[in-house]
Scaffold this motif. Structure first.
Motif, PDB file in Angstrom:
ATOM      1  N   GLY A 204       6.801  32.969   0.835  1.00  0.00           N
ATOM      2  CA  GLY A 204       7.238  31.664   1.306  1.00  0.00           C
ATOM      3  C   GLY A 204       6.961  31.459   2.783  1.00  0.00           C
ATOM      4  O   GLY A 204       6.557  32.380   3.500  1.00  0.00           O
ATOM      5  N   ALA A 205       7.176  30.259   3.248  1.00  0.00           N
ATOM      6  CA  ALA A 205       7.011  29.925   4.661  1.00  0.00           C
ATOM      7  C   ALA A 205       8.316  30.218   5.395  1.00  0.00           C
ATOM      8  O   ALA A 205       9.184  30.948   4.900  1.00  0.00           O
ATOM      9  CB  ALA A 205       6.620  28.453   4.796  1.00  0.00           C
ATOM     10  N   GLU A 206       8.451  29.665   6.598  1.00  0.00           N
ATOM     11  CA  GLU A 206       9.711  29.795   7.329  1.00  0.00           C
ATOM     12  C   GLU A 206      10.835  29.245   6.451  1.00  0.00           C
ATOM     13  O   GLU A 206      10.764  28.147   5.933  1.00  0.00           O
ATOM     14  CB  GLU A 206       9.647  29.022   8.649  1.00  0.00           C
ATOM     15  CG  GLU A 206       8.611  29.540   9.648  1.00  0.00           C
ATOM     16  CD  GLU A 206       7.210  28.973   9.454  1.00  0.00           C
ATOM     17  OE1 GLU A 206       6.379  29.177  10.346  1.00  0.00           O
ATOM     18  OE2 GLU A 206       6.945  28.342   8.404  1.00  0.00           O
ATOM     19  N   GLY A 207      11.865  30.056   6.260  1.00  0.00           N
ATOM     20  CA  GLY A 207      12.960  29.634   5.397  1.00  0.00           C
ATOM     21  C   GLY A 207      12.787  30.048   3.954  1.00  0.00           C
ATOM     22  O   GLY A 207      13.679  29.817   3.129  1.00  0.00           O
ATOM     23  N   GLY A 208      11.639  30.655   3.620  1.00  0.00           N
ATOM     24  CA  GLY A 208      11.423  31.151   2.271  1.00  0.00           C
ATOM     25  C   GLY A 208      11.118  30.048   1.272  1.00  0.00           C
ATOM     26  O   GLY A 208      10.864  28.893   1.618  1.00  0.00           O
ATOM     27  N   LEU A 209      11.159  30.412  -0.001  1.00  0.00           N
ATOM     28  CA  LEU A 209      10.929  29.456  -1.084  1.00  0.00           C
ATOM     29  C   LEU A 209      12.248  28.809  -1.489  1.00  0.00           C
ATOM     30  O   LEU A 209      13.301  29.446  -1.448  1.00  0.00           O
ATOM     31  CB  LEU A 209      10.328  30.170  -2.296  1.00  0.00           C
ATOM     32  CG  LEU A 209       8.969  30.846  -2.082  1.00  0.00           C
ATOM     33  CD1 LEU A 209       8.602  31.656  -3.317  1.00  0.00           C
ATOM     34  CD2 LEU A 209       7.892  29.822  -1.761  1.00  0.00           C
TER      35      LEU A 209
END
Length: 255
Positions: A204-209
């Motif tokens: 995921g990106a920043e903050g996750g999925l």
């Protein structure tokens, strides 16, 4: 106490997207020539190594430098590859610019086979149109530079950005790979899984999925795995997972 010594390559390496062969003389592409002469300050007679992504590498020597061109002579061909025995695809949710560049660069060094950027709900950077195409071209140039540095003669492709949900549902999604996604608190860890020769890793990106994205990924066959009790940043998570996979099943194991 264990001391590690990191040896450097014998000569600078350059990607040259052109037919190459022993005995050939050619002018280096403008960007390559500029880097060789203005940045590295290589003089006539300096050795270098060329590769074109089609197999092996070519020892060469700079034979002439003028204002307009840098000419080299290729002395041979070496059947050398430094690829991982694993087929590793990194499906990376788009990160902020510097983080994405860093992740791609280090993933290439860690032996990734292909990179699929995806747009997730929590991706801070939103891309479309010309801007997206420019970023994709930039990421491919990051891959090439990383291959020059780390000794790889094969160029991992950066495939066009897709929305994560569409990629998960689309025909481009691998069917036979071991499909993994990092999830804090997941029940599985990498050492608990059976060895696999083909792995697709979703990060995921920043903050996750988002929870719905994780649910969709699970329905698509992705197994949630944990790398331990600590929460890792997106740029740390992908690289830690790739290094762990190489250690368990890949060429780190036999290094």
């Amino acid at each position: 106490m264990i001391e590690l010594i990191i040896a450097s390559m014998d000569s600078p390496r350059f990607f040259c997207d052109a037919p190459l062969g022993p005995g050939a003389r050619l002018d280096l592409p403008e960007a390559v020539a500029r880097h060789a002469v203005r940045v590295l300050r290589l003089p006539p007679g300096a050795p270098l190594t060329l590769f074109n992504g089609r197999g092996g590498e070519y020892p060469a020597v700079i034979t002439a430098i003028t204002r307009e061109r840098v000419t080299v002579s290729i002395s041979g061909w070496e059947d050398v590859e430094r690829e991982s025995p694993l087929q590793l695809t990194l499906v990376q949710a788009i990160q902020a610019a510097d983080k994405m560049d860093y992740t791609i660069q280090k993933a290439v060094e860690l032996g990734i086979s292909a990179i699929q950027p995806v747009a997730s709900k929590r991706s801070v950077v939103k891309l479309s149109g010309d801007r997206q195409q420019k970023r994709e071209a930039h990421w491919q140039s990051v891959v090439i530079s990383a291959c020059e540095q780390c000794g790889r003669n094969q160029i991992p492709p950066v495939t066009p950005v897709q929305p994560l949900d569409l990629w998960l549902a689309g025909p481009g999604r691998p069917q036979q790979d071991l499909k993994l996604m990092l999830a804090p608190g997941a029940a599985h860890s990498l050492p608990q899984l059976p060895p696999a020769g083909r792995v697709t890793l979703l990060i995921g990106a920043e903050g996750g999925l988002e929870p719905n994205e994780m649910k969709t990924a699970r329905l698509a066959g992705f197994i949630p795995v944990s790398l331990g009790p600590r929460i890792l940043r997106t740029e740390t998570a992908s690289l830690a997972a790739l290094a762990a996979i190489q250690t368990l099943w890949g060429d780190f194991k036999g290094a």
